[in-house]
Design a protein around this motif. Structure first.
Motif, PDB file in Angstrom:
ATOM      1  N   ALA A 179       0.675  -1.068   0.157  1.00 12.44           N
ATOM      2  CA  ALA A 179       0.031   0.040   0.049  1.00 12.44           C
ATOM      3  C   ALA A 179       0.841   1.254   0.026  1.00 12.44           C
ATOM      4  O   ALA A 179       0.414   2.390  -0.004  1.00 12.44           O
ATOM      5  CB  ALA A 179      -1.051  -0.351   1.176  1.00 12.44           C
ATOM      6  N   ALA A 180       2.105   0.979   0.144  1.00 14.98           N
ATOM      7  CA  ALA A 180       3.056   2.533   0.233  1.00 14.98           C
ATOM      8  C   ALA A 180       3.128   2.767  -1.245  1.00 14.98           C
ATOM      9  O   ALA A 180       3.074   2.327  -2.355  1.00 14.98           O
ATOM     10  CB  ALA A 180       4.354   1.889   0.629  1.00 14.98           C
ATOM     11  N   ASP A 181       3.287   4.267  -1.189  1.00 15.05           N
ATOM     12  CA  ASP A 181       3.464   5.099  -2.363  1.00 15.05           C
ATOM     13  C   ASP A 181       4.870   4.940  -3.050  1.00 15.05           C
ATOM     14  O   ASP A 181       4.928   4.875  -4.216  1.00 15.05           O
ATOM     15  CB  ASP A 181       3.188   6.642  -2.155  1.00 15.05           C
ATOM     16  N   VAL A 182       5.873   4.600  -1.967  1.00  9.16           N
ATOM     17  CA  VAL A 182       7.156   4.289  -2.424  1.00  9.16           C
ATOM     18  C   VAL A 182       7.566   3.390  -1.655  1.00  9.16           C
ATOM     19  O   VAL A 182       7.870   3.266  -0.565  1.00  9.16           O
ATOM     20  CB  VAL A 182       8.089   5.804  -2.258  1.00  9.16           C
ATOM     21  N   VAL A 183       8.442   2.502  -2.202  1.00  6.13           N
ATOM     22  CA  VAL A 183       9.191   1.458  -1.472  1.00  6.13           C
ATOM     23  C   VAL A 183      10.674   1.533  -1.955  1.00  6.13           C
ATOM     24  O   VAL A 183      11.035   1.260  -3.191  1.00  6.13           O
ATOM     25  CB  VAL A 183       8.680   0.097  -1.787  1.00  6.13           C
ATOM     26  N   VAL A 184      11.432   1.584  -1.045  1.00  2.11           N
ATOM     27  CA  VAL A 184      13.088   1.798  -1.287  1.00  2.11           C
ATOM     28  C   VAL A 184      13.646   0.488  -0.972  1.00  2.11           C
ATOM     29  O   VAL A 184      13.506  -0.020   0.303  1.00  2.11           O
ATOM     30  CB  VAL A 184      13.675   2.764  -0.420  1.00  2.11           C
ATOM     31  N   GLU A 185      14.456  -0.173  -1.771  1.00  3.11           N
ATOM     32  CA  GLU A 185      15.273  -1.479  -1.197  1.00  3.11           C
ATOM     33  C   GLU A 185      16.660  -1.143  -1.190  1.00  3.11           C
ATOM     34  O   GLU A 185      17.162  -0.410  -2.296  1.00  3.11           O
ATOM     35  CB  GLU A 185      14.919  -2.467  -2.216  1.00  3.11           C
ATOM     36  N   ARG A 186      17.440  -1.691  -0.293  1.00  3.74           N
ATOM     37  CA  ARG A 186      18.839  -1.461  -0.413  1.00  3.74           C
ATOM     38  C   ARG A 186      19.524  -2.477   0.549  1.00  3.74           C
ATOM     39  O   ARG A 186      18.894  -2.977   1.439  1.00  3.74           O
ATOM     40  CB  ARG A 186      19.159  -0.083   0.549  1.00  3.74           C
ATOM     41  N   ASP A 187      20.500  -2.961   0.055  1.00  5.13           N
ATOM     42  CA  ASP A 187      21.513  -4.049   0.740  1.00  5.13           C
ATOM     43  C   ASP A 187      22.296  -3.172   1.880  1.00  5.13           C
ATOM     44  O   ASP A 187      23.009  -2.249   1.230  1.00  5.13           O
ATOM     45  CB  ASP A 187      22.273  -4.848  -0.279  1.00  5.13           C
ATOM     46  N   MET A 188      22.371  -3.645   2.889  1.00  5.86           N
ATOM     47  CA  MET A 188      22.912  -3.082   3.916  1.00  5.86           C
ATOM     48  C   MET A 188      24.415  -3.927   4.261  1.00  5.86           C
ATOM     49  O   MET A 188      24.252  -5.352   4.499  1.00  5.86           O
ATOM     50  CB  MET A 188      22.489  -2.980   5.422  1.00  5.86           C
ATOM     51  N   ILE A 189      25.445  -3.673   3.749  1.00  6.90           N
ATOM     52  CA  ILE A 189      26.870  -4.518   4.030  1.00  6.90           C
ATOM     53  C   ILE A 189      27.635  -4.241   5.196  1.00  6.90           C
ATOM     54  O   ILE A 189      27.975  -2.861   5.355  1.00  6.90           O
ATOM     55  CB  ILE A 189      27.664  -4.204   2.804  1.00  6.90           C
ATOM     56  N   TYR A 190      27.880  -5.023   6.056  1.00 12.53           N
ATOM     57  CA  TYR A 190      28.165  -4.900   7.257  1.00 12.53           C
ATOM     58  C   TYR A 190      29.736  -5.280   7.437  1.00 12.53           C
ATOM     59  O   TYR A 190      30.054  -6.338   7.193  1.00 12.53           O
ATOM     60  CB  TYR A 190      27.447  -5.353   8.452  1.00 12.53           C
ATOM     61  N   PRO A 191      30.607  -4.473   7.487  1.00 12.96           N
ATOM     62  CA  PRO A 191      32.044  -4.612   7.416  1.00 12.96           C
ATOM     63  C   PRO A 191      32.609  -5.445   8.579  1.00 12.96           C
ATOM     64  O   PRO A 191      31.867  -5.457   9.440  1.00 12.96           O
ATOM     65  CB  PRO A 191      32.889  -3.120   7.256  1.00 12.96           C
ATOM     66  N   ARG A 192      33.624  -6.173   8.268  1.00  7.08           N
ATOM     67  CA  ARG A 192      34.212  -6.976   9.385  1.00  7.08           C
ATOM     68  C   ARG A 192      34.834  -6.185  10.585  1.00  7.08           C
ATOM     69  O   ARG A 192      35.530  -5.054   9.996  1.00  7.08           O
ATOM     70  CB  ARG A 192      35.119  -7.654   8.722  1.00  7.08           C
ATOM     71  N   CYS A 193      34.352  -6.067  11.737  1.00 11.20           N
ATOM     72  CA  CYS A 193      34.970  -5.686  12.757  1.00 11.20           C
ATOM     73  C   CYS A 193      34.936  -6.394  13.906  1.00 11.20           C
ATOM     74  O   CYS A 193      34.443  -7.390  13.961  1.00 11.20           O
ATOM     75  CB  CYS A 193      33.817  -4.138  13.180  1.00 11.20           C
ATOM     76  N   HIS A 194      35.881  -5.895  14.844  1.00 12.44           N
ATOM     77  CA  HIS A 194      36.044  -6.571  16.243  1.00 12.44           C
ATOM     78  C   HIS A 194      36.505  -5.733  17.019  1.00 12.44           C
ATOM     79  O   HIS A 194      37.336  -5.125  17.041  1.00 12.44           O
ATOM     80  CB  HIS A 194      36.952  -7.760  15.783  1.00 12.44           C
ATOM     81  N   PRO A 195      35.725  -5.724  18.567  1.00 14.29           N
ATOM     82  CA  PRO A 195      36.314  -5.100  19.807  1.00 14.29           C
ATOM     83  C   PRO A 195      37.782  -5.400  19.984  1.00 14.29           C
ATOM     84  O   PRO A 195      38.195  -6.760  19.812  1.00 14.29           O
ATOM     85  CB  PRO A 195      35.416  -5.157  20.641  1.00 14.29           C
ATOM     86  N   ALA A 196      38.502  -4.580  20.416  1.00 21.25           N
ATOM     87  CA  ALA A 196      39.852  -4.980  20.905  1.00 21.25           C
ATOM     88  C   ALA A 196      40.334  -4.487  22.106  1.00 21.25           C
ATOM     89  O   ALA A 196      40.987  -3.564  22.407  1.00 21.25           O
ATOM     90  CB  ALA A 196      40.800  -4.546  19.689  1.00 21.25           C
ATOM     91  N   PRO A 197      39.941  -5.295  23.162  1.00 21.47           N
ATOM     92  CA  PRO A 197      40.435  -4.667  24.416  1.00 21.47           C
ATOM     93  C   PRO A 197      41.669  -4.804  24.892  1.00 21.47           C
ATOM     94  O   PRO A 197      42.265  -5.533  24.192  1.00 21.47           O
ATOM     95  CB  PRO A 197      39.296  -5.461  25.527  1.00 21.47           C
ATOM     96  N   LEU A 198      42.231  -4.142  26.014  1.00 20.55           N
ATOM     97  CA  LEU A 198      43.751  -4.041  26.158  1.00 20.55           C
ATOM     98  C   LEU A 198      44.059  -5.334  26.567  1.00 20.55           C
ATOM     99  O   LEU A 198      45.207  -5.853  26.297  1.00 20.55           O
ATOM    100  CB  LEU A 198      44.101  -3.042  27.309  1.00 20.55           C
ATOM    101  N   GLU A 199      43.296  -6.132  27.374  1.00 19.99           N
ATOM    102  CA  GLU A 199      43.640  -7.288  27.997  1.00 19.99           C
ATOM    103  C   GLU A 199      43.032  -8.546  26.769  1.00 19.99           C
ATOM    104  O   GLU A 199      41.975  -8.500  26.383  1.00 19.99           O
ATOM    105  CB  GLU A 199      42.995  -7.672  29.192  1.00 19.99           C
ATOM    106  N   THR A 200      44.182  -9.330  26.534  1.00 21.28           N
ATOM    107  CA  THR A 200      43.636 -10.472  25.428  1.00 21.28           C
ATOM    108  C   THR A 200      42.730 -11.571  26.267  1.00 21.28           C
ATOM    109  O   THR A 200      42.917 -11.269  27.404  1.00 21.28           O
ATOM    110  CB  THR A 200      44.917 -10.913  24.713  1.00 21.28           C
TER     111      THR A 200
END
Length: 285
Positions: A179-200
């Motif tokens: 029922a929407a007048d406009v529909v927008v489609e988009r692929d969301m690419i999530y890049p690789r990431c990782h938290p890096a605390p001081l203690e391993t």
């Protein structure tokens, strides 16, 4: 007499931190500060390749090192039914690779030695023969035809789809979009990431052969979840596993998951061979 009003309080008002004094005085207690009698040290051999079949692993030279107590491979764990562990996303992952490696840095072998230096030296004595396979490096093409299947260990797996996630009312969502007048489609690419605390990541495991209880000091934010994972991997009932989560040097949820290396160390300490050797401890850092 006039009064000076302070900033408005929210809830119970400002809360003073309790842990700062001992931290600024260097009195924090981390896993690396733990020293127990007869402690052994563990080190992990990791794959330099992102995708490769393991042809052979020769641990003869490493096992012959005078200060090495044990060398564990995925095949060793496989024989005990300990080669795979559950994940927090209802999946499984290898504790130590058995048939092939599926990402660069995957754990391939685990060495236990009298000190950390000997353990790391012994890693260089392990000879692994790999048959390199094509790697998948782009999430946007991972589902294309002809792309190598990474998790071919799963029966019936024919593609690299990780999971499907749904929430809400599908029929109502379709009605609103229709029922929407406009529909927008988009692929969301999530890049690789990782938290890096001081203690391993690190852990110390101690097996009590009399009580049959495994005590684990580890850098975790989720001790109960870890206890469940180690019970499943090591074959011990949960009431026989005690997890101690002390001070940790940074987190932001990265300490929730259990790593294969920690599970390998838990498996090594809870195996029949380890139980018969007394209550020596093993550290993995």
């Amino acid at each position: 007499m006039s009064t000076v009003e302070g900033p408005p309080t929210i809830g119970y008002g400002p809360m003073r931190r309790k842990e700062d004094p001992r931290f600024v005085r260097g009195q924090g207690r981390y896993v690396d500060d733990l020293k127990l009698p007869g402690m052994l040290h563990g080190a992990v051999l990791r794959s330099p390749l992102a995708h490769a079949r393991i042809v052979s692993i020769d641990t003869t030279a490493a096992a012959a090192h005078p200060k090495v107590k044990a060398v564990v491979t995925g095949k060793d764990l496989e024989g005990l039914g300990l080669a795979w562990m559950p994940t927090m996303s209802a999946d499984t992952q290898a504790v130590l690779a058995t048939d092939k490696v599926r990402f660069q840095g995957q754990e391939v072998a685990f060495v236990v030695a009298e000190d950390r230096y000997s353990a790391r030296d012994a890693l260089e004595l392990i000879d692994v023969e790999y048959e390199e396979l094509p790697a998948v490096v782009d999430a946007r093409t991972a589902l294309d035809d002809g792309v190598p299947v990474i998790r071919d260990d799963q029966e019936g797996r024919t593609d690299n789809n990780i999971f499907d996630w749904e929430a809400g009312d599908a029929a109502e969502a379709d009605r609103v979009f229709d029922a929407a007048d406009v529909v927008v489609e988009r692929d969301m690419i999530y890049p690789r990431c990782h938290p890096a605390p001081l203690e391993t990541c690190g852990a110390v495991a101690q097996m009590d052969p009399v009580m049959g209880q495994l005590t684990l000091w580890t850098t975790t934010q989720a001790p109960h979840a870890h206890r469940t994972v180690y019970a499943l991997v090591a074959g011990l009932p949960e009431h026989k596993i005690r997890i101690i989560a002390g001070d940790i040097g940074g987190a932001s949820a990265t300490r929730c998951r259990s790593t294969p290396a920690t599970s390998a160390r838990s498996s090594a300490r809870s195996s029949p061979a380890s139980r018969s050797s007394g209550s020596r401890t093993a550290r993995r850092t």
